[in-house]
Design a protein around this motif. Structure first.
Motif, PDB file in Angstrom:
ATOM      1  N   UNK A  93      42.341  42.082  42.835  1.00 11.04           N
ATOM      2  CA  UNK A  93      41.718  40.699  41.695  1.00 11.04           C
ATOM      3  C   UNK A  93      43.354  40.611  41.234  1.00 11.04           C
ATOM      4  N   UNK A  94      43.207  39.619  41.010  1.00 16.09           N
ATOM      5  CA  UNK A  94      44.415  38.934  40.641  1.00 16.09           C
ATOM      6  C   UNK A  94      43.985  38.122  39.328  1.00 16.09           C
ATOM      7  N   UNK A  95      44.927  39.367  38.053  1.00 17.25           N
ATOM      8  CA  UNK A  95      43.939  39.380  36.982  1.00 17.25           C
ATOM      9  C   UNK A  95      45.066  38.208  35.946  1.00 17.25           C
ATOM     10  N   UNK A  96      44.612  37.325  35.465  1.00 21.14           N
ATOM     11  CA  UNK A  96      45.483  36.249  34.551  1.00 21.14           C
ATOM     12  C   UNK A  96      47.078  36.788  33.910  1.00 21.14           C
ATOM     13  N   UNK A  97      46.950  37.718  33.351  1.00 24.63           N
ATOM     14  CA  UNK A  97      48.061  38.643  33.251  1.00 24.63           C
ATOM     15  C   UNK A  97      49.142  39.120  34.209  1.00 24.63           C
ATOM     16  N   UNK A  98      48.634  38.478  35.251  1.00 20.12           N
ATOM     17  CA  UNK A  98      50.189  38.424  36.525  1.00 20.12           C
ATOM     18  C   UNK A  98      49.602  39.871  37.181  1.00 20.12           C
ATOM     19  N   UNK A  99      48.767  40.650  36.690  1.00 25.70           N
ATOM     20  CA  UNK A  99      49.053  42.487  37.475  1.00 25.70           C
ATOM     21  C   UNK A  99      47.790  41.842  38.598  1.00 25.70           C
ATOM     22  N   UNK A 100      48.003  42.773  39.440  1.00 28.17           N
ATOM     23  CA  UNK A 100      47.139  43.049  39.979  1.00 28.17           C
ATOM     24  C   UNK A 100      45.834  44.399  40.383  1.00 28.17           C
ATOM     25  N   UNK A 101      44.497  44.192  40.627  1.00 25.25           N
ATOM     26  CA  UNK A 101      43.907  45.372  40.969  1.00 25.25           C
ATOM     27  C   UNK A 101      43.457  45.085  42.695  1.00 25.25           C
ATOM     28  N   UNK A 102      43.743  46.660  43.616  1.00 19.63           N
ATOM     29  CA  UNK A 102      42.788  46.143  44.796  1.00 19.63           C
ATOM     30  C   UNK A 102      41.225  46.974  45.020  1.00 19.63           C
ATOM     31  N   UNK A 103      40.961  46.310  45.328  1.00 20.94           N
ATOM     32  CA  UNK A 103      39.376  46.922  46.185  1.00 20.94           C
ATOM     33  C   UNK A 103      39.713  47.763  46.828  1.00 20.94           C
ATOM     34  N   UNK A 104      38.243  48.977  46.887  1.00 22.46           N
ATOM     35  CA  UNK A 104      37.973  49.356  48.533  1.00 22.46           C
ATOM     36  C   UNK A 104      37.601  48.726  49.471  1.00 22.46           C
ATOM     37  N   UNK A 105      38.263  49.337  50.722  1.00 15.82           N
ATOM     38  CA  UNK A 105      38.019  48.190  51.949  1.00 15.82           C
ATOM     39  C   UNK A 105      36.800  48.582  51.933  1.00 15.82           C
ATOM     40  N   UNK A 106      36.294  47.084  52.391  1.00 16.08           N
ATOM     41  CA  UNK A 106      34.697  47.491  52.696  1.00 16.08           C
ATOM     42  C   UNK A 106      34.676  46.654  53.918  1.00 16.08           C
ATOM     43  N   UNK A 107      33.636  46.992  55.482  1.00 17.17           N
ATOM     44  CA  UNK A 107      33.694  46.882  56.363  1.00 17.17           C
ATOM     45  C   UNK A 107      32.237  46.058  56.464  1.00 17.17           C
ATOM     46  N   UNK A 108      32.816  44.653  57.343  1.00 19.31           N
ATOM     47  CA  UNK A 108      31.894  43.289  57.208  1.00 19.31           C
ATOM     48  C   UNK A 108      31.277  43.065  59.277  1.00 19.31           C
TER      49      UNK A 108
END
Length: 196
Positions: free
Chosen positions: A161-176
């Motif tokens: 997730x790329x936030x408008x503030x410039x920070x980012x957050x990784x989401x958990x790995x999902x298998x597809x």
């Protein structure tokens, strides 16, 4: 100057010239011998081309099944909630790597109930966030057998997730789990589902 002095000077000049000729001849023979006896360079430097051919690393025709699955899922799981009406917009961006029945679902009239937005979709849209996905073959994905026209490829996908503030957050790995089909235009994604 006496006759003997001029003869000595002339013999020095002649002997000096002969010495230079001998050295030049020896150098020429050494260079010739070195050139004749050498083997070709075992690692020649490849030459470039002026063909001006554009190489597209995401061209479906140039991708194998695992690369095509990853390219398609990278697009499908990359969202712009501020601009996208729903996840169908991301599916439409993945069209170059899709085949039937996914292309048929894109071409059919859309209703807002077909794809349920992620529970965080509205929050991402409100805060101006963008999500990018990176998918790689799962460790337990077997190699593609020769001659297969339909292949199952499991992918580990992680969204950032790329936030408008410039920070980012990784989401958990999902298998597809994806189904990839060989078409005349290259390997294309025909189905995908979350693997539990």
């Amino acid at each position: 100057m006496t006759h003997n002095a001029s003869r000595t000077r002339g013999s020095r000049t002649t002997s000096g010239a002969r010495a230079l000729e001998s050295i030049a001849a020896a150098v020429a023979i050494a260079m010739f011998a070195a050139g004749c006896g050498s083997s070709p360079d075992p690692d020649p430097i490849p030459e470039g081309t002026d063909a001006h051919v554009q190489i597209d690393p995401l061209d479906p025709a140039a991708l194998g099944p695992q690369e095509a699955a990853a390219a398609a899922m990278n697009a499908i799981l990359s969202w712009q909630p501020v601009f996208d009406a729903d996840k169908t917009d991301a599916l439409a961006r993945a069209r170059p790597w899709l085949t039937v029945p996914l292309t048929d679902s894109l071409d059919a009239p859309q209703t807002t109930t077909q794809l349920r937005p992620d529970r965080e979709w509205d929050a991402w849209a409100a805060s101006g966030d963008t999500l990018t996905a990176t998918c790689t073959p799962a460790a337990d994905t077997p190699a593609t057998p020769e001659g297969m026209r339909t292949v199952i490829v499991d992918l580990d996908c992680r969204q950032r997730v790329l936030h408008a503030s410039g920070a980012s957050t990784l989401r958990p790995v999902e298998t597809w789990r994806t189904t990839i089909i060989s078409t005349p235009g290259g390997w294309r994604l025909s189905d995908f589902r979350y693997r539990t």
